[in-house]
Every structure is written in structure tokens, then in C-alpha cells.
Design a protein around this motif. Structure first.
Motif, short mmCIF file in Angstrom:
data_model
loop_
_atom_site.label_atom_id
_atom_site.label_comp_id
_atom_site.label_asym_id
_atom_site.label_seq_id
_atom_site.Cartn_x
_atom_site.Cartn_y
_atom_site.Cartn_z
N CYS A 41 1.83 0.86 -6.01
CA CYS A 41 1.67 -0.32 -5.16
C CYS A 41 0.38 -1.04 -5.53
CB CYS A 41 1.66 0.08 -3.69
SG CYS A 41 3.23 0.75 -3.10
N ASN A 42 0.11 -2.14 -4.85
CA ASN A 42 -1.12 -2.88 -5.12
C ASN A 42 -2.36 -2.04 -4.80
OD1 ASN A 42 0.75 -5.46 -3.71
ND2 ASN A 42 0.11 -5.52 -5.85
N TYR A 43 -2.27 -1.26 -3.72
CA TYR A 43 -3.43 -0.47 -3.29
C TYR A 43 -2.96 0.88 -2.77
CZ TYR A 43 -5.79 -4.98 -3.49
OH TYR A 43 -6.30 -6.18 -3.93
N VAL B 290 2.68 -1.30 4.45
CA VAL B 290 2.16 0.04 4.20
C VAL B 290 3.33 1.01 4.13
CG1 VAL B 290 0.56 1.82 4.96
CG2 VAL B 290 0.09 -0.59 5.49
N GLY B 291 3.47 1.66 2.99
CA GLY B 291 4.59 2.55 2.79
C GLY B 291 4.45 3.87 3.52
N VAL C 97 0.86 -1.18 0.00
CA VAL C 97 0.00 0.00 0.00
C VAL C 97 0.90 1.24 0.00
CG1 VAL C 97 -1.80 1.28 1.21
CG2 VAL C 97 -1.77 -1.22 1.33
N CYS C 98 0.64 2.16 -0.93
CA CYS C 98 1.36 3.43 -0.94
C CYS C 98 0.59 4.41 -1.82
CB CYS C 98 2.80 3.26 -1.43
SG CYS C 98 2.96 2.65 -3.12
N GLY C 99 1.14 5.61 -1.94
CA GLY C 99 0.44 6.63 -2.71
C GLY C 99 0.29 6.30 -4.17
N ALA D 145 6.06 1.43 7.63
CA ALA D 145 7.46 1.70 7.30
C ALA D 145 8.18 2.39 8.45
CB ALA D 145 7.54 2.56 6.04
N GLY D 146 7.57 2.36 9.62
CA GLY D 146 8.11 3.04 10.80
C GLY D 146 7.10 4.04 11.31
N SER D 147 7.07 4.20 12.63
CA SER D 147 6.02 5.04 13.21
C SER D 147 6.16 6.52 12.81
CB SER D 147 6.03 4.91 14.73
OG SER D 147 7.27 5.32 15.27
#
Length: 363
Positions: free
Chosen positions: A38-40, A58-59, A33-35, A78-80
Motif C-alpha cells: 500500500c502507500n503506507y 486502512v486495510g 494503508v496496510c502491512g 476495513a471493518g471494526s
């Protein structure tokens, strides 16, 4: 009293089984998942497409949505600081988990500010794990309701208007290495949430309680640091718990207070620079208070009010501004082999309106 060794073993076995389930063999899929690219572009769309055992990566970016996890998935950011999930509707939880064996990690969950809502909420979710999540600026940071056998670890819970972590009838969970600062309260274990382990949490500068056990039994608190709250650690109608190696210092009222709470064990804790170090209040009976340091508090070191049949053994209660150890309207307690010297304004040990207490071999 819960057998902590067996509890750890059972949780470990459950987690191994969970890893096997989430691995799902060669059929397990990974979605991105990303902007763009990605797949979604939405997390919920990936959750809807996934099957039990799949992983959703989730990117970096901000995702304005409320996510409902209804399957056994790995949801990994990808990190908090990089992956932000911001509730698009503040009247719903930012991330709601209603399945078993869910792992959520490496993201921030914010914006669930309405009554009862949380950054991450586990609702009838068992054997799940929330790790390295920043759940801040919500009504609750992380909330568990009717959820068992979960691990809540290495999370940051700041500036939530109610508790950073709160449980409701949720037992056999582990809360470790979490930081809860500037919340309404730090960690609240409530409403028959039993057999939980709280260890190595850092709880500071919350409005009311640092850690509260409320009508919950057989919990184990070890090596927590609790400071600059109104109350450090508060047990209310909570029995048969063990507190060892905690440091509840520089709180505005009590380092630890037991209210109508019995058969608890407090050993090797430090209560320094509070108003009262250790307070047993309102029919808190048959507790063991042993080898604690309740010194340099601005009023009393150890204070019993309307509490009986307790054992106060081998504690240090020195250098307090009031008395070292005191009892009011309390009987049949044993006060033995304590050090209560160099208290400033009153006595080392002071009992009034209290009968049938044994005071032996104190300094």
C-alpha cells in the motif's frame, strides 16, 4: 427548550457542506494503508501526507500507534473486526481528532487506558462523524471536549473503565444507535453540554449510570433502552430537557432520578422492575411527569422527595411492592388522573409531611 426541527436542519446543512469540503473536487486523493503493498504501513504517515478532503483507507490488520488527525479527512477501516488501532502509548489517545469535518469509521480503537484518554477523542472538533467504530478497553470509549455539531452513531463501547461516551462542554451533537455495555458508565453528558440528542442507544450493565446528564440543559432523549445499570437515567442539576419513549428497566436503584433538576418533561417512558421507577429528589421542581409507566418496581413507582410544583399526570404506577405514588416533604404538586392500583405493601398514593398538593381523579 431547543427547537429540535431547526437543530436537525442545521446539522443536515452542516453535514452537506462537510461532504462538499471532504470531496474536495477532483483534487481529492485517496491513500491506502496496510502491512505491505500500500502507500503506507502506518496510519499516521498517511495522515501526515494527506490534505484536507482526502480519504485514507486502512486495510485489515493491527496498527500499534497513536493517531493524531489534524486535517479534514475520511479515515476508513476495513471493518471494526478487521482493522484494529491499538495505542502504542497508553498515555495518549488512540485516535485524537483536532480538526473539523473529520469522518472516522469501520475500525476498532483500543488501549488508551491512562487518565483522561480515549479510544477516539474529539478535541475542539466540529461537524465530524464517528460511525461503526468499536472503542473498547480504554479509559473512555469516545470522548468529546469543546466539540459541536458532531454525529456519533452505530458505535460499540464496551469494557471501558470510565464512560463509554463522555462529553465536556460539547453541545449540539447527535448520539444515535450506539451500544454501551460493561463500562464505568454508559453515556455521560456533562459540564454544560447542551442541546444534544440521544436516540435509540442501547445502554446496559454499566457500573454506575446508564445515561447521565450532569449540569447540562436542553437535551433530548428518545427511544433509548437502559437496563441492568445501578441507575438507569440520572439528571443532576440539569434542566429543560425532554425524555420521551425511553425504557429504563431492571436497574438496581432508580429507573430515572432527577436531582436538583427542574423544568424537564418526561412522557411515555417505561420504568419497570427497578427499585424505584421515577424519583424526583432534592429540589427538583416544575417538572412534567406524564403518561409514563412506572409499574412492578421492587419499592415505589413514583417518589417525590423535597420537590415541589411538579405535575404528575396520567401515569400508571401499579403492581409495585411499596406504594404507587408517594411524596415526602414536597408541596404544591399536582397528582392527577393516575392509575396507582394493585400495589402490594402500602397505598396507591401516599403523602407525608407534604402540604398544599392537589390529588385529583386518580384510580
Amino acid at each position: 427548550m431547543v427547537n429540535s426541527n431547526w437543530f436537525h436542519v442545521s446539522i443536515f446543512i452542516s453535514l452537506v457542506l462537510g461532504v462538499m469540503l471532504l470531496a474536495g473536487g477532483v483534487s481529492a486523493a485517496t491513500y491506502s494503508v496496510c502491512g505491505s503493498g500500500c502507500n503506507y504501513t502506518l496510519i499516521q504517515a498517511a495522515v501526515d501526507a494527506a490534505s484536507n478532503g482526502d480519504t485514507i483507507n486502512v486495510g485489515a490488520g493491527t496498527y500499534n500507534e497513536n493517531v493524531n488527525v489534524t486535517k479534514s479527512l475520511n479515515l476508513v477501516g476495513a471493518g471494526s473486526e478487521a482493522t484494529i488501532v491499538n495505542a502504542s502509548n497508553s498515555s495518549h489517545n488512540t485516535i485524537l481528532i483536532t480538526a473539523n469535518w473529520v469522518n472516522v469509521s469501520e475500525l476498532t480503537a483500543i488501549g488508551a487506558t491512562s487518565a483522561g484518554k480515549a479510544g477516539v477523542k474529539l478535541y475542539y472538533s466540529n461537524y465530524s462523524k464517528v460511525e461503526n467504530v468499536n472503542a473498547s478497553h480504554n479509559r473512555y470509549g469516545i470522548r468529546l471536549m469543546w466539540s459541536y455539531g458532531n454525529i456519533i452513531t452505530n458505535n460499540t463501547l464496551n469494557n471501558n473503565s470510565w464512560p463509554g461516551i463522555q462529553t465536556w462542554q460539547s453541545s449540539d451533537n447527535i448520539y444515535s444507535n450506539n451500544t454501551a455495555i460493561y463500562n464505568g458508565a454508559g453515556i455521560v453528558i456533562s459540564n454544560s453540554s447542551n442541546n444534544n440528542i440521544l436516540t435509540n442507544n442501547n445502554i446496559a450493565s454499566n457500573d454506575i449510570d446508564g445515561i447521565q446528564l450532569w449540569y447540562s440543559d436542553n437535551n433530548n432523549l428518545t427511544s433509548n433502552i437502559v437496563y441492568n445499570n445501578t441507575y438507569g437515567i440520572d439528571l443532576t442539576s440539569s434542566n429543560n430537557s425532554t425524555l420521551t419513549g425511553n425504557n429504563a428497566s431492571s436497574n438496581r436503584v432508580d429507573g430515572i432520578s432527577l436531582n436538583s433538576s427542574s423544568d424537564n418533561i418526561l412522557t411515555n417512558n417505561t420504568f419497570y422492575n427497578n427499585y424505584i421507577g421515577i424519583k424526583l429528589n432534592g429540589y427538583s421542581n416544575y417538572n412534567l411527569i406524564e403518561k409514563n409507566n412506572a409499574s412492578s418496581n421492587t419499592q415505589y413507582g413514583i417518589y417525590l422527595v423535597s420537590s415541589s410544583n411538579n405535575t404528575i399526570l396520567n401515569n400508571t404506577a401499579s403492581g409495585n411492592s411499596g406504594f404507587g405514588i408517594g411524596a415526602y416533604n414536597s408541596g404544591n404538586n399536582t397528582i392527577k388522573e393516575n392509575t396507582a392500583d394493585s400495589n402490594v405493601n402500602y397505598f396507591g398514593i401516599y403523602l407525608w409531611n407534604s402540604s398544599y398538593n392537589s390529588v385529583l381523579n386518580n384510580i
